[in-house]
Design a protein around this motif. Structure first.
Motif, PDB file in Angstrom:
ATOM      1  N   TYR A 101       0.857  -1.185   0.000  1.00 63.90           N
ATOM      2  CA  TYR A 101       0.000   0.000   0.000  1.00 63.90           C
ATOM      3  C   TYR A 101       0.890   1.232   0.000  1.00 63.90           C
ATOM      4  O   TYR A 101       1.716   1.436   0.886  1.00 63.90           O
ATOM      5  CB  TYR A 101      -0.911   0.000   1.231  1.00 63.90           C
ATOM      6  CG  TYR A 101      -1.916   1.127   1.237  1.00 63.90           C
ATOM      7  CD1 TYR A 101      -3.089   1.042   0.498  1.00 63.90           C
ATOM      8  CD2 TYR A 101      -1.681   2.284   1.974  1.00 63.90           C
ATOM      9  CE1 TYR A 101      -4.010   2.070   0.498  1.00 63.90           C
ATOM     10  CE2 TYR A 101      -2.605   3.324   1.978  1.00 63.90           C
ATOM     11  CZ  TYR A 101      -3.766   3.213   1.235  1.00 63.90           C
ATOM     12  OH  TYR A 101      -4.670   4.232   1.235  1.00 63.90           O
ATOM     13  N   ASN A 102       0.711   2.096  -1.033  1.00 63.39           N
ATOM     14  CA  ASN A 102       1.480   3.328  -1.164  1.00 63.39           C
ATOM     15  C   ASN A 102       0.728   4.429  -0.418  1.00 63.39           C
ATOM     16  O   ASN A 102      -0.314   4.911  -0.864  1.00 63.39           O
ATOM     17  CB  ASN A 102       1.643   3.684  -2.644  1.00 63.39           C
ATOM     18  CG  ASN A 102       2.631   4.817  -2.845  1.00 63.39           C
ATOM     19  OD1 ASN A 102       2.680   5.752  -2.058  1.00 63.39           O
ATOM     20  ND2 ASN A 102       3.409   4.735  -3.914  1.00 63.39           N
ATOM     21  N   TYR A 103       1.272   4.831   0.725  1.00 64.01           N
ATOM     22  CA  TYR A 103       0.588   5.820   1.553  1.00 64.01           C
ATOM     23  C   TYR A 103       0.669   7.218   0.945  1.00 64.01           C
ATOM     24  O   TYR A 103      -0.131   8.091   1.293  1.00 64.01           O
ATOM     25  CB  TYR A 103       1.182   5.818   2.961  1.00 64.01           C
ATOM     26  CG  TYR A 103       0.733   4.635   3.773  1.00 64.01           C
ATOM     27  CD1 TYR A 103      -0.428   4.685   4.538  1.00 64.01           C
ATOM     28  CD2 TYR A 103       1.447   3.440   3.755  1.00 64.01           C
ATOM     29  CE1 TYR A 103      -0.855   3.601   5.272  1.00 64.01           C
ATOM     30  CE2 TYR A 103       1.026   2.346   4.479  1.00 64.01           C
ATOM     31  CZ  TYR A 103      -0.127   2.426   5.243  1.00 64.01           C
ATOM     32  OH  TYR A 103      -0.550   1.341   5.964  1.00 64.01           O
TER      33      TYR A 103
ATOM     34  N   SER B  40      -2.056   6.885  -1.528  1.00 59.56           N
ATOM     35  CA  SER B  40      -3.250   6.290  -0.930  1.00 59.56           C
ATOM     36  C   SER B  40      -3.829   5.226  -1.859  1.00 59.56           C
ATOM     37  O   SER B  40      -5.028   5.184  -2.151  1.00 59.56           O
ATOM     38  CB  SER B  40      -4.304   7.359  -0.614  1.00 59.56           C
ATOM     39  OG  SER B  40      -3.803   8.289   0.317  1.00 59.56           O
TER      40      SER B  40
END
Length: 668
Positions: A384-386, A389
């Protein structure tokens, strides 16, 4: 002296002589009865005989030698002396006989002592040889300890470097995410630039038209020049305005994206947060597999294997039929053995075998190139790429999602009856335990095929995607079913990592040895793509051990028990899981439907399951155990080629560092 007196004296003398002769005769008889008289005793007898002769002469000359009576006492004394001498000689003879007995006892004791001394000398020599061997091992152990100390220092230095690299990896991932954002913005700017260039080309066309009109008519030249100048001024003004707007667009778009995300989170309509939007689109190869037609009738295993051999021949690939059968069987037993590893030097056809086998079978194929920086399961499934998002799944995660009969989207439900082979290419470029250990545990936790419909039994094998979810929703889960097969290739050089015992214990390992001769290049023919193999047909080929005849089951158990005993003597005991996996392999070997000889698949299991576990065993200490293993493989299992390969690996270990390393077997 009167005559009567003389006669009386003569009678007495005669009687005395008779008595003496009688005594001498008795003594002579006693001497004769004694065994083994010595030389001195014989001389004494001779003297007695001489004296007897003298006494006879005295008797004959008694009348003439009256003077002899005067010497009688002296003769008597001499006789007594001789008798005493004889007794002494007899006593000395008895003492000598006792001494001879003592000498015989001493001889026997001496011989026993000599024998014992020889035995002691032999044992001493053996102890000295053993001591020399132990001293040699101690010296080598000292050298190994020094090497271990050096390796420990290297390990500490490498650990420090790994920690530093992990930190750099984290920074690089962050920079990669930022670079992805920059790339997206750059792409948008490029599109805008293209639009501007198109506008400039349009203006250039208008300018060309104006010049053409000016050449056609001299009267309109001034007006056209004015219009051209105005158009150029307008274009310049438009370009400047566009530049100013472009400068304002980037922060506005970023602000708009932020507001959209915040609005989606506030309303609970975040399409990215549910984790499904990015998984909905299947990979291209799955779309192709989905469109591939099935066979009109049930496919037989022999027919499918024949297609594999024909495809290999068309493509100019040469694999022994034994290797093809071994790989095919290793794929079939994915319920008990979750992974098949193809190891060896580069360029021996490790990657082509699973690829072409899957194509000939009608099974989907996905190759996953392993990267040296992989250190977690996120590298395998996605993360998950914060910053964005957004969850970024890998192609493997998307494939598993669409093949999952319990969680797949509606449009992919028919894919659950198709098969897929996932190949982890060069899987040991990174530590397999770092990125694949958790996934391998999930595969091992899968319930039996007959019980996968039970969610309670299935939950431990399901993989939960790591992503935040809105409104406390559960993250998406994926169940890697038995319609997905797993294989891996590994090169063996200084740039790769070794496999851990956990991976080896759960994998069939096919080792590709260096060829004895290089095969000439051939021109591959065009291979036709077969129809899709259904999961139903695939599972119909799979057999259980209890399906074998009782006599065959008993023989199989005896062979497995013998193999377990050999491994115990080699200090690498095996457990129930591995024993059952080897029996399942034997039961699923392709020739099981014909005149089944279980020795061939069991020899495969010695090569693929047992020999890799012996890595690092000291061959000098267990020489007899290795000989027994080679003898069992050659005589009991009938695979003399494999037996010779075992002996060759043992000899190579003796010539090297003394530790066993399985070098593989070359089959024709």
């Amino acid at each position: 002296m009167d005559l009567f007196t003389l006669f009386a004296l003569g009678s007495l003398a005669l009687m005395a002589l008779i008595v003496v002769e009688l005594a001498l005769a008795i003594r002579h008889d006693q001497v004769v009865r004694n065994a083994g008289p010595q030389q001195q005793h014989a001389a004494l007898i001779a003297q007695v005989d001489a004296k007897r002769q003298e006494l006879v002469d005295i008797d004959e000359k008694l009348a003439e030698r009256t003077a002899a009576l005067r010497d009688f006492a002296e003769r008597q004394a001499e006789v007594d002396a001789l008798i005493r001498q004889r007794d002494e000689l007899l006593s000395e003879y008895q003492m000598l006989d006792d001494r001879r007995q003592e000498i015989r006892e001493l001889d026997r004791e001496t011989e026993a002592a000599i024998t014992k001394h020889a035995e002691t000398a032999r044992l001493l020599l053996e102890k000295e040889e053993a001591l020399s061997a132990i001293q040699h091992k101690i010296d080598r152990a000292d050298e190994l300890i020094k090497e271990l100390d050096q390796l420990e220092d290297s390990k500490k230095a490498l650990t420090s470097e790994v920690e530093s690299l992990r930190q750099e990896t984290s920074d690089l991932r962050r920079l990669e995410a930022e670079a992805e954002t920059v790339r997206a913005s750059t792409e948008e700017l490029r599109r805008e630039m293209a639009r501007l260039e198109a506008s400039a080309e349009h203006l250039q066309e208008r300018r060309s038209a104006a010049l053409a009109a000016a050449e056609a008519t001299e009267t309109d030249l001034a007006a056209k020049l004015v219009q051209q100048s105005e158009a150029q001024a307008a274009a310049a003004a438009s370009a400047e305005t566009l530049r100013q707007l472009e400068e304002q667009r980037a922060p506005l778009e970023a602000r708009l994206a932020y507001l959209q995300r915040e609005s989606a989170r506030a309303t609970g309509k975040d399409s990215e947060g549910d984790g499904l939007a990015v998984l909905q689109v299947p990979p291209v190869f799955l779309s192709y597999l989905q469109k591939l037609p099935k066979h009109a009738k049930e496919t037989g295993e022999e027919e499918a294997l024949k297609r594999v051999e024909e495809r290999m021949q068309l493509l100019g690939l040469t694999y022994p039929s034994r290797t093809l059968s071994a790989f095919h069987t290793a794929m079939k037993v994915n319920e008990t053995t979750q992974l098949t590893v193809l190891a060896g030097i580069s360029g021996t056809g490790k990657s082509q075998l699973p690829r072409q086998w899957a194509s000939a079978m009608g099974i989907g194929f996905l190759q996953v190139p392993v990267q040296p920086r992989w250190d977690s399961s996120q590298d395998l499934m996605g993360f998950y790429n914060y910053i964005e998002s957004r969850f970024r799944p890998t192609e493997m995660a998307r494939a598993l999602y669409h093949l999952d009969q319990f969680h797949c989207p509606t449009e992919s439900q028919d894919l659950s009856d198709r098969m897929l082979l996932i190949l982890l290419d060069e899987m040991n470029l990174a530590r397999v335990e770092y990125y694949f250990s958790d996934f391998l545990s999930r595969l091992e936790s899968r319930p039996p095929r007959s019980a996968i419909d039970d969610p309670a039994l299935r939950k431990d094998a399901e993989i939960e995607l790591e992503m935040p979810m809105p409104n406390h929703q559960s993250a998406p889960r994926i169940f890697p079913g038995y319609n997905v097969l797993f294989a891996g290739t590994m090169n063996e050089d200084e740039s790769t990592q070794t496999l851990s015992d956990k991976v080896i214990d759960r994998a069939n390992l096919l080792r590709f040895s260096a060829p004895k001769r290089i095969a000439p290049e051939t021109s591959p023919a065009e291979a036709t793509n077969p129809k899709a193999l259904s999961r139903t047909d695939w599972e119909s080929w799979q057999k259980e051990v209890r399906s074998l005849p009782t006599a065959e089951q008993n023989r199989l158990h005896e062979y497995i028990d013998s193999m377990a005993a050999l491994m115990t003597k080699l200090r690498r005991p095996i457990g129930h899981r591995l024993g059952r996996a080897m029996m399942s392999y034997a039961a699923n070997y392709p020739a099981v439907s014909k005149a089944f000889d279980m020795r061939t698949p069991l020899a495969d299991q010695v090569e693929m399951r047992l020999l890799p576990k012996l890595r690092g065993v000291e061959v000098e200490d267990l020489s007899a155990a290795f000989d027994n293993l080679a003898r069992f493989t050659g005589e009991d299992l009938g695979d003399e080629v494999l037996a010779e390969a075992i002996r060759a690996s043992v000899d190579a270990a003796r010539d090297g560092i003394g530790q066993f390393v399985w070098q593989g077997v070359i089959r024709s």
